[in-house]
Design an enzyme around this catalytic site. Structure first.
Site, PDB file in Angstrom:
ATOM      1  N   LEU A   1       3.032  -1.504   3.975  1.00 29.83           N
ATOM      2  CA  LEU A   1       3.346  -0.345   3.133  1.00 29.83           C
ATOM      3  C   LEU A   1       4.446  -0.669   2.125  1.00 29.83           C
ATOM      4  O   LEU A   1       5.478  -1.249   2.477  1.00 29.83           O
ATOM      5  CB  LEU A   1       3.798   0.830   4.005  1.00 29.83           C
ATOM      6  CG  LEU A   1       2.745   1.447   4.930  1.00 29.83           C
ATOM      7  CD1 LEU A   1       3.386   2.508   5.825  1.00 29.83           C
ATOM      8  CD2 LEU A   1       1.595   2.066   4.134  1.00 29.83           C
ATOM      9  N   CYS A   2       4.207  -0.251   0.908  1.00 30.57           N
ATOM     10  CA  CYS A   2       5.189  -0.439  -0.168  1.00 30.57           C
ATOM     11  C   CYS A   2       6.553   0.122   0.223  1.00 30.57           C
ATOM     12  O   CYS A   2       7.589  -0.499  -0.035  1.00 30.57           O
ATOM     13  CB  CYS A   2       4.673   0.268  -1.426  1.00 30.57           C
ATOM     14  SG  CYS A   2       5.894   0.526  -2.714  1.00 30.57           S
ATOM     15  N   PHE A   3       6.529   1.285   0.877  1.00 33.88           N
ATOM     16  CA  PHE A   3       7.799   1.951   1.175  1.00 33.88           C
ATOM     17  C   PHE A   3       8.532   1.344   2.378  1.00 33.88           C
ATOM     18  O   PHE A   3       9.595   1.805   2.746  1.00 33.88           O
ATOM     19  CB  PHE A   3       7.584   3.460   1.335  1.00 33.88           C
ATOM     20  CG  PHE A   3       7.483   4.135  -0.010  1.00 33.88           C
ATOM     21  CD1 PHE A   3       8.605   4.683  -0.610  1.00 33.88           C
ATOM     22  CD2 PHE A   3       6.285   4.185  -0.702  1.00 33.88           C
ATOM     23  CE1 PHE A   3       8.546   5.277  -1.858  1.00 33.88           C
ATOM     24  CE2 PHE A   3       6.200   4.777  -1.950  1.00 33.88           C
ATOM     25  CZ  PHE A   3       7.336   5.326  -2.534  1.00 33.88           C
TER      26      PHE A   3
ATOM     27  N   ALA B   1       0.831  -1.211   0.000  1.00 28.54           N
ATOM     28  CA  ALA B   1       0.000   0.000   0.000  1.00 28.54           C
ATOM     29  C   ALA B   1       0.865   1.261   0.000  1.00 28.54           C
ATOM     30  O   ALA B   1       1.968   1.276   0.551  1.00 28.54           O
ATOM     31  CB  ALA B   1      -0.889  -0.013   1.239  1.00 28.54           C
TER      32      ALA B   1
END
Lengths: 130, 235
Positions: free
Chosen positions: B127-129, B60
């Protein structure tokens, strides 16, 4: 199976058609070229037995670390078997794409769509021309 | 997301590639295509954000103090079949633009380069990051740029996000401002990026607005997918 025995769609799925009790059954998978291009596969979503599939229409989806792609049926018919162990063993697609990496078996409703598929040599040429 | 998808469909019909650089009118959480909607409950700071499901996979993203880009490549364009090369090239150009701003960033070279014991920087992080995969853009050990692709038969969209600064909706993620102390001027960054993309991808860029047909496609896609609550919650 060797790739020379298979037919290939422009969307990189392969099909192997055999007679089985009077029915034409197509085993379907994804080409080694496509698997290499997708790189590290992490997820695959497949349909259920009994689902109708149509040529050039999506039957499932595959996710790699960087890309999500639809899987397109190369044939028209009804799914009679799904390789349910595949989503938990995606590495098999890389090690044996034309054997243990098969995805679906479909009872053909017609053979018309097979005319749009390519033999291995023509498919390889298409990939090279990219 | 609906505009991106409409541009992808339109690109394949017209044969023209499209570059879109944009930001979001309200902080929005975009879920990766295969993520569970309920997983957003695991991330308290973004619970009040609007939510959308992307067509692309991965983790996300909180779209707030960042720049989103999308690149739609039709099947007639040679880059549509060179997805790995495209991915790397786009990120290298982002790094080059950041260097012009005095920011020293680089690509992650190998998987799990920064995996920590507490679960952050994990390949399955929400989270993608917080995930690291080869090709991501990092400053120091912090990921500040990531992208994902979606293929439609033979056309391809690559879209991604560049974190400019920390968002209150994802306070665990520092942006370029926090990790480099440089404030990136949004307009200037976008202009430089467009110039570099056009040079390296051999595009001739023409600024344009959505055509009537693209607006129609957008409405259609929005209704069936990205603006459809049932579709967003389908997993």
């Amino acid at each position: 199976m060797s790739p020379e025995e298979l037919l290939f769609a422009e969307t990189h799925e392969w099909a192997h058609v055999a007679d089985q009790g009077g029915d034409k059954i197509a085993t379907i998978g994804l080409s080694a070229h496509a698997i290499e291009a997708l790189t590290d596969l992490v997820y695959m979503e497949l349909p259920e037995v009994g689902t109708a599939v149509s040529a050039a229409h999506s039957f499932g989806e595959v996710e790699s670390v960087k890309a999500t792609s639809d899987l397109y049926s190369p044939v028209d018919g009804e799914i009679i078997e799904v390789n349910t162990s595949l989503p938990d063993n995606l590495e098999v697609l890389g090690t044996d794409p034309y054997g243990e990496g098969w995805i679906l078996k479909v009872k053909l409703a017609s053979e018309t769509a097979l005319e749009n598929l390519h033999d291995h040599a023509a498919y390889e040429k298409m990939c090279e021309e990219g | 997301m609906a505009v991106d998808q409409a541009l992808l469909i339109s690109a394949d019909q017209s044969g023209d590639s499209t570059l879109r650089l944009y930001s979001w009118s309200t902080p929005t959480l975009s879920l990766g295509y295969f993520q569970s909607y309920d997983d957003r409950k695991r991330h308290e700071p973004s619970l009040n954000c609007a939510v959308v499901r992307r067509a692309s996979g991965g983790g996300a993203i909180v779209h707030d103090r960042e720049i989103t880009y999308s690149l739609c490549i039709p099947s007639v364009n040679r880059w549509s079949t060179r997805n790995c090369e495209l991915y790397k090239l786009v990120h290298q150009e982002i790094i080059a633009v950041l260097a012009g701003f005095g920011i020293d960033s680089r690509l992650v070279e190998k998987s799990r380069e920064f995996e920590s014991k507490d679960g952050a920087d994990h390949p399955k992080a929400f989270l993608c990051f917080q995930r690291r995969t080869p090709g991501d853009i990092i400053v120091g050990k912090h990921k500040i740029g990531g992208s994902a692709q979606r293929r439609l038969k033979n056309s391809l969209i690559q879209h991604g996000s560049i974190l400019l600064a920390r968002s209150n909706c994802a306070p665990e993620l520092p942006g370029i401002l926090e990790v480099s102390e440089f404030e990136v001027a949004r307009q200037e960054f976008c202009r430089e990026l467009a110039i570099r993309f056009s040079d390296k991808l051999d595009f001739r860029l023409e600024p344009s607005k959505l055509s009537d047909e693209e607006k129609r496609l957008c409405d259609e896609v929005k209704s069936a997918q990205f603006g459809n609550r049932e579709w967003t919650k389908k997993r």
